[in-house]
Design a protein around this motif. Sequence first.
Motif, PDB file in Angstrom:
ATOM      1  N   LEU A 114       0.822  -1.211   0.000  1.00 44.66           N
ATOM      2  CA  LEU A 114       0.000   0.000   0.000  1.00 44.66           C
ATOM      3  C   LEU A 114       0.857   1.262   0.000  1.00 44.66           C
ATOM      4  O   LEU A 114       0.498   2.269  -0.604  1.00 44.66           O
ATOM      5  CB  LEU A 114      -0.907   0.010   1.229  1.00 44.66           C
ATOM      6  CG  LEU A 114      -2.108  -0.944   1.209  1.00 44.66           C
ATOM      7  CD1 LEU A 114      -2.768  -0.954   2.572  1.00 44.66           C
ATOM      8  CD2 LEU A 114      -3.090  -0.522   0.139  1.00 44.66           C
ATOM      9  N   SER A 115       2.012   1.178   0.675  1.00 40.28           N
ATOM     10  CA  SER A 115       2.843   2.376   0.822  1.00 40.28           C
ATOM     11  C   SER A 115       3.537   2.780  -0.474  1.00 40.28           C
ATOM     12  O   SER A 115       4.206   3.812  -0.526  1.00 40.28           O
ATOM     13  CB  SER A 115       3.899   2.157   1.925  1.00 40.28           C
ATOM     14  OG  SER A 115       4.865   1.194   1.523  1.00 40.28           O
ATOM     15  N   LEU A 116       3.385   1.979  -1.524  1.00 43.07           N
ATOM     16  CA  LEU A 116       3.907   2.370  -2.831  1.00 43.07           C
ATOM     17  C   LEU A 116       3.027   3.427  -3.497  1.00 43.07           C
ATOM     18  O   LEU A 116       3.461   4.110  -4.416  1.00 43.07           O
ATOM     19  CB  LEU A 116       4.012   1.142  -3.745  1.00 43.07           C
ATOM     20  CG  LEU A 116       5.134   0.151  -3.402  1.00 43.07           C
ATOM     21  CD1 LEU A 116       4.925  -1.161  -4.133  1.00 43.07           C
ATOM     22  CD2 LEU A 116       6.492   0.737  -3.733  1.00 43.07           C
ATOM     23  N   ASP A 117       1.799   3.537  -3.015  1.00 44.91           N
ATOM     24  CA  ASP A 117       0.854   4.493  -3.593  1.00 44.91           C
ATOM     25  C   ASP A 117       1.064   5.869  -2.955  1.00 44.91           C
ATOM     26  O   ASP A 117       1.130   5.994  -1.732  1.00 44.91           O
ATOM     27  CB  ASP A 117      -0.572   4.000  -3.335  1.00 44.91           C
ATOM     28  CG  ASP A 117      -1.602   4.916  -3.958  1.00 44.91           C
ATOM     29  OD1 ASP A 117      -1.989   4.660  -5.102  1.00 44.91           O
ATOM     30  OD2 ASP A 117      -2.012   5.880  -3.278  1.00 44.91           O
ATOM     31  N   ASP A 118       1.177   6.901  -3.792  1.00 44.56           N
ATOM     32  CA  ASP A 118       1.506   8.235  -3.291  1.00 44.56           C
ATOM     33  C   ASP A 118       0.505   8.751  -2.259  1.00 44.56           C
ATOM     34  O   ASP A 118       0.879   9.352  -1.255  1.00 44.56           O
ATOM     35  CB  ASP A 118       1.603   9.231  -4.448  1.00 44.56           C
ATOM     36  CG  ASP A 118       2.893   9.054  -5.251  1.00 44.56           C
ATOM     37  OD1 ASP A 118       3.829   8.444  -4.714  1.00 44.56           O
ATOM     38  OD2 ASP A 118       2.944   9.518  -6.401  1.00 44.56           O
ATOM     39  N   LEU A 119      -0.780   8.544  -2.509  1.00 43.41           N
ATOM     40  CA  LEU A 119      -1.793   9.019  -1.568  1.00 43.41           C
ATOM     41  C   LEU A 119      -1.705   8.282  -0.237  1.00 43.41           C
ATOM     42  O   LEU A 119      -1.903   8.865   0.829  1.00 43.41           O
ATOM     43  CB  LEU A 119      -3.187   8.850  -2.170  1.00 43.41           C
ATOM     44  CG  LEU A 119      -3.538   9.746  -3.357  1.00 43.41           C
ATOM     45  CD1 LEU A 119      -4.933   9.410  -3.874  1.00 43.41           C
ATOM     46  CD2 LEU A 119      -3.455  11.222  -2.974  1.00 43.41           C
TER      47      LEU A 119
END
Length: 216
Positions: free
Chosen positions: A51-56
């Motif tokens: 999940l932490s790969l997503d900028d938001l």
Amino acid sequence: MSVKSKLVEDVLRPNTTNNHHRLKLKEKTLLDATSYNLEDRKVALEAIRALSLDDLTKSKIWNDKKQRQIILDACNTNVPDDLRIVGLRILKNISFQYDTIGELWNNTKSHQVINDALVLSDNVQIKFIAIGILANVALNDKNKEEMYDQFCWTLCNIISDTSIPPIFRDSIVKDSFKVLRRLTELKENKQRFYDQREMKQCLFKAASLHETNIVR
């Protein structure tokens, strides 16, 4: 090139399109991420890492005190290395979000886990991830002078360490120089680097024909 454009994601990454919509950090995942069952904990942390790969999602994780604490706890020195590596990778992903890099350095807890990973750990992978975090944090001009004071000699020693396994050495040395390069973009650090004989020796040795092309 803008500062933000320098924050390049990992080469290999899962498809993160709409990750923040597809999977939320629900209580079950957060509970498992603190579990005494190490297998459950690792699975939950790996889910958070994706999940932490997503900028938001980077900002959401960092700005939520509970989620931030779970990640930082996973990076502690008393955590098994395989779990700690996942925790640090989450922190590295978060460090690709420019808005968080100043806070990563100024937050006492995150500052400490980065320092411990780089200075105290004997695990080469842990050091490598910590250097990657520093490379991103070093983009913030407000951090550069203090970071140089704290880590310039540690990075110099890592660059000179011939005991690092060859499979890791080129990448570690290259990223260590990336940190030093970004830190010496600050005029005061550039002068200090030039005035320190050992630092110049380290640089010229790395530029010699004895080094690999990646390092040179």
